[in-house]
Design a protein around this motif. Structure first.
Motif, PDB file in Angstrom:
ATOM      1  N   LEU A  44       0.833  -1.206   0.000  1.00  0.00           N
ATOM      2  CA  LEU A  44       0.000   0.000   0.000  1.00  0.00           C
ATOM      3  C   LEU A  44       0.866   1.253   0.000  1.00  0.00           C
ATOM      4  CD1 LEU A  44      -2.795  -1.123   2.487  1.00  0.00           C
ATOM      5  CD2 LEU A  44      -2.887  -1.023  -0.007  1.00  0.00           C
ATOM      6  N   SER A  45       2.052   1.144   0.546  1.00  0.00           N
ATOM      7  CA  SER A  45       3.030   2.238   0.443  1.00  0.00           C
ATOM      8  C   SER A  45       4.398   1.684   0.790  1.00  0.00           C
ATOM      9  CB  SER A  45       2.674   3.413   1.369  1.00  0.00           C
ATOM     10  OG  SER A  45       2.830   3.047   2.712  1.00  0.00           O
ATOM     11  N   VAL A  46       5.420   2.387   0.340  1.00  0.00           N
ATOM     12  CA  VAL A  46       6.798   2.008   0.670  1.00  0.00           C
ATOM     13  C   VAL A  46       7.379   3.136   1.526  1.00  0.00           C
ATOM     14  CG1 VAL A  46       9.096   1.500  -0.242  1.00  0.00           C
ATOM     15  CG2 VAL A  46       7.067   0.637  -1.429  1.00  0.00           C
ATOM     16  N   THR A  47       7.981   2.761   2.639  1.00  0.00           N
ATOM     17  CA  THR A  47       8.530   3.761   3.563  1.00  0.00           C
ATOM     18  C   THR A  47      10.041   3.858   3.391  1.00  0.00           C
ATOM     19  OG1 THR A  47       6.762   3.408   5.153  1.00  0.00           O
ATOM     20  CG2 THR A  47       8.784   4.367   6.008  1.00  0.00           C
ATOM     21  N   HIS A  48      10.511   5.091   3.319  1.00  0.00           N
ATOM     22  CA  HIS A  48      11.941   5.363   3.186  1.00  0.00           C
ATOM     23  C   HIS A  48      12.388   6.108   4.444  1.00  0.00           C
ATOM     24  CE1 HIS A  48      11.826   4.176  -1.068  1.00  0.00           C
ATOM     25  NE2 HIS A  48      10.600   4.656  -0.990  1.00  0.00           N
ATOM     26  N   ILE A  49      13.489   5.653   5.019  1.00  0.00           N
ATOM     27  CA  ILE A  49      13.921   6.181   6.314  1.00  0.00           C
ATOM     28  C   ILE A  49      15.266   6.878   6.152  1.00  0.00           C
ATOM     29  CG2 ILE A  49      14.539   5.533   8.678  1.00  0.00           C
ATOM     30  CD1 ILE A  49      12.696   3.149   8.399  1.00  0.00           C
ATOM     31  N   LEU A  50      15.332   8.086   6.681  1.00  0.00           N
ATOM     32  CA  LEU A  50      16.592   8.828   6.634  1.00  0.00           C
ATOM     33  C   LEU A  50      17.338   8.558   7.939  1.00  0.00           C
ATOM     34  CD1 LEU A  50      17.942  10.784   4.617  1.00  0.00           C
ATOM     35  CD2 LEU A  50      17.201  12.648   6.101  1.00  0.00           C
ATOM     36  N   THR A  51      18.518   7.969   7.817  1.00  0.00           N
ATOM     37  CA  THR A  51      19.272   7.576   9.009  1.00  0.00           C
ATOM     38  C   THR A  51      20.556   8.400   9.114  1.00  0.00           C
ATOM     39  OG1 THR A  51      20.506   5.867   7.824  1.00  0.00           O
ATOM     40  CG2 THR A  51      18.425   5.211   8.840  1.00  0.00           C
ATOM     41  N   LEU A  52      21.040   8.470  10.336  1.00  0.00           N
ATOM     42  CA  LEU A  52      22.302   9.177  10.579  1.00  0.00           C
ATOM     43  C   LEU A  52      23.160   8.299  11.490  1.00  0.00           C
ATOM     44  CD1 LEU A  52      23.964  11.826  10.364  1.00  0.00           C
ATOM     45  CD2 LEU A  52      22.811  12.573  12.455  1.00  0.00           C
ATOM     46  N   PRO A  53      24.226   7.719  10.925  1.00  0.00           N
ATOM     47  CA  PRO A  53      25.100   6.909  11.771  1.00  0.00           C
ATOM     48  C   PRO A  53      25.863   7.811  12.740  1.00  0.00           C
ATOM     49  CG  PRO A  53      25.466   6.472   9.417  1.00  0.00           C
ATOM     50  CD  PRO A  53      24.667   7.731   9.519  1.00  0.00           C
ATOM     51  N   ILE A  54      25.763   7.510  14.045  1.00  0.00           N
ATOM     52  CA  ILE A  54      26.532   8.263  15.055  1.00  0.00           C
ATOM     53  C   ILE A  54      27.267   7.239  15.899  1.00  0.00           C
ATOM     54  CG2 ILE A  54      26.443   9.888  17.001  1.00  0.00           C
ATOM     55  CD1 ILE A  54      23.837  10.992  15.886  1.00  0.00           C
ATOM     56  N   GLY A  55      28.583   7.159  15.730  1.00  0.00           N
ATOM     57  CA  GLY A  55      29.367   6.143  16.438  1.00  0.00           C
ATOM     58  C   GLY A  55      28.869   4.763  16.044  1.00  0.00           C
ATOM     59  N   ASP A  56      28.538   3.955  17.079  1.00  0.00           N
ATOM     60  CA  ASP A  56      28.066   2.587  16.800  1.00  0.00           C
ATOM     61  C   ASP A  56      26.560   2.529  16.576  1.00  0.00           C
ATOM     62  OD1 ASP A  56      30.592   1.688  17.090  1.00  0.00           O
ATOM     63  OD2 ASP A  56      30.365   1.096  19.199  1.00  0.00           O
ATOM     64  N   THR A  57      25.885   3.655  16.751  1.00  0.00           N
ATOM     65  CA  THR A  57      24.417   3.625  16.632  1.00  0.00           C
ATOM     66  C   THR A  57      23.965   4.304  15.336  1.00  0.00           C
ATOM     67  OG1 THR A  57      24.136   5.704  17.776  1.00  0.00           O
ATOM     68  CG2 THR A  57      24.118   3.712  19.147  1.00  0.00           C
ATOM     69  N   VAL A  58      22.737   3.988  14.966  1.00  0.00           N
ATOM     70  CA  VAL A  58      22.145   4.633  13.791  1.00  0.00           C
ATOM     71  C   VAL A  58      20.866   5.344  14.246  1.00  0.00           C
ATOM     72  CG1 VAL A  58      21.077   4.258  11.539  1.00  0.00           C
ATOM     73  CG2 VAL A  58      23.081   2.928  12.186  1.00  0.00           C
ATOM     74  N   GLN A  59      20.851   6.657  14.125  1.00  0.00           N
ATOM     75  CA  GLN A  59      19.677   7.442  14.517  1.00  0.00           C
ATOM     76  C   GLN A  59      18.704   7.513  13.350  1.00  0.00           C
ATOM     77  OE1 GLN A  59      19.224   9.787  17.318  1.00  0.00           O
ATOM     78  NE2 GLN A  59      20.823   8.640  18.384  1.00  0.00           N
TER      79      GLN A  59
END
Ligand SMILES: CC(C)(COP(=O)(O)OP(=O)(O)OC[C@H]1O[C@@H](n2cnc3c(N)ncnc32)[C@H](O)[C@@H]1OP(=O)(O)O)[C@@H](O)C(=O)NCCC(=O)NCCS
Length: 185
Positions: A44-59
């Motif tokens: 029904l829809s495709v979701t695109h996520i904007l991520t920001l890698p910070i150190g070992d984590t991904v925001q």
């Protein structure tokens, strides 16, 4: 934060882990946290996520959804006919007087996490959405549409979207659109 560090990924229900997201709007938060994966599975829809890698984590800094749509007019209604004639003239669509619908892709939802607001991520996601649609070169698509929240009208106007008509001027959301013809290679 450098915008160039942001990475756009397509939601993959088996791979993408979303622990939390807060853009200040409960519906938009809940969609990403609870519904986006099911919408994808149901196509029904495709979701695109904007991520920001910070150190070992991904925001997760923001997301948007895309789905097919159309701009439709009913020229048998006098008011809509005026809008339709103006629309055809404005976008130089002269060649087919009988064409009353125009192919589009809708931005179903778009939100930036509150802690990252005002840093250009909303604009970046609009640019990414346009790029994804333009890349879809085998399928005709002239417009991008969005049912814009009142608070976000100015954001979309700044991103060159326009209102389609005044019919929805008193509604909670208004249909806005962007002509992407000139953006195709
Ligand atoms: C609206 C939203 C997506 C904007 O994202 P953002 O990352 O903060 O916006 P940007 O930093 O990319 O801003 C781009 C431009 O739009 C302007 N802008 C951003 N949000 C705005 C708003 N709500 N009203 C007016 N202008 C706005 C910015 O000032 C900037 O203008 P400039 O180029 O003159 O500096 C974000 O605030 C949000 O997620 N809000 C809650 C959810 C929502 O309303 N989503 C829209 C659903 S239709």
């Amino acid at each position: 934060m450098d915008l160039a560090d942001c990475v756009l990924i397509r939601l993959d229900p088996d791979e993408t882990s979303i622990a939390s997201f807060d853009c200040g709007d409960t519906d938009l938060n809940n969609f990403l946290l609870n519904d986006a994966a099911n919408y994808l599975k149901a196509r029904l829809s495709v979701t695109h996520i904007l991520t920001l890698p910070i150190g070992d984590t991904v925001q997760i800094t923001g997301y948007f959804c895309l789905l097919t749509d159309k701009l439709a007019f009913d020229p048998s209604d006098n008011e809509q006919k005026k809008v339709w004639l103006y629309f055809n003239k404005k976008h130089k669509i002269h060649f087919n007087k009988n064409r009353k619908t125009y192919p589009a892709v809708k931005i179903g939802r778009l939100a930036v996490a509150s802690v990252f607001a005002g840093k250009g991520l909303g604009r970046l996601m609009i640019a990414n959405a346009i790029a994804l649609v333009v890349k879809m070169g085998d399928i005709g698509c002239r417009f991008i549409t969005v049912d814009a929240y009142r608070d976000a009208f100015d954001f979309y106007l700044k991103n060159h979207f326009d209102f389609l008509s005044d019919d929805d001027v008193n509604e909670k959301t208004r249909l806005m659109y962007l002509d992407i013809k000139r953006l195709y290679p």
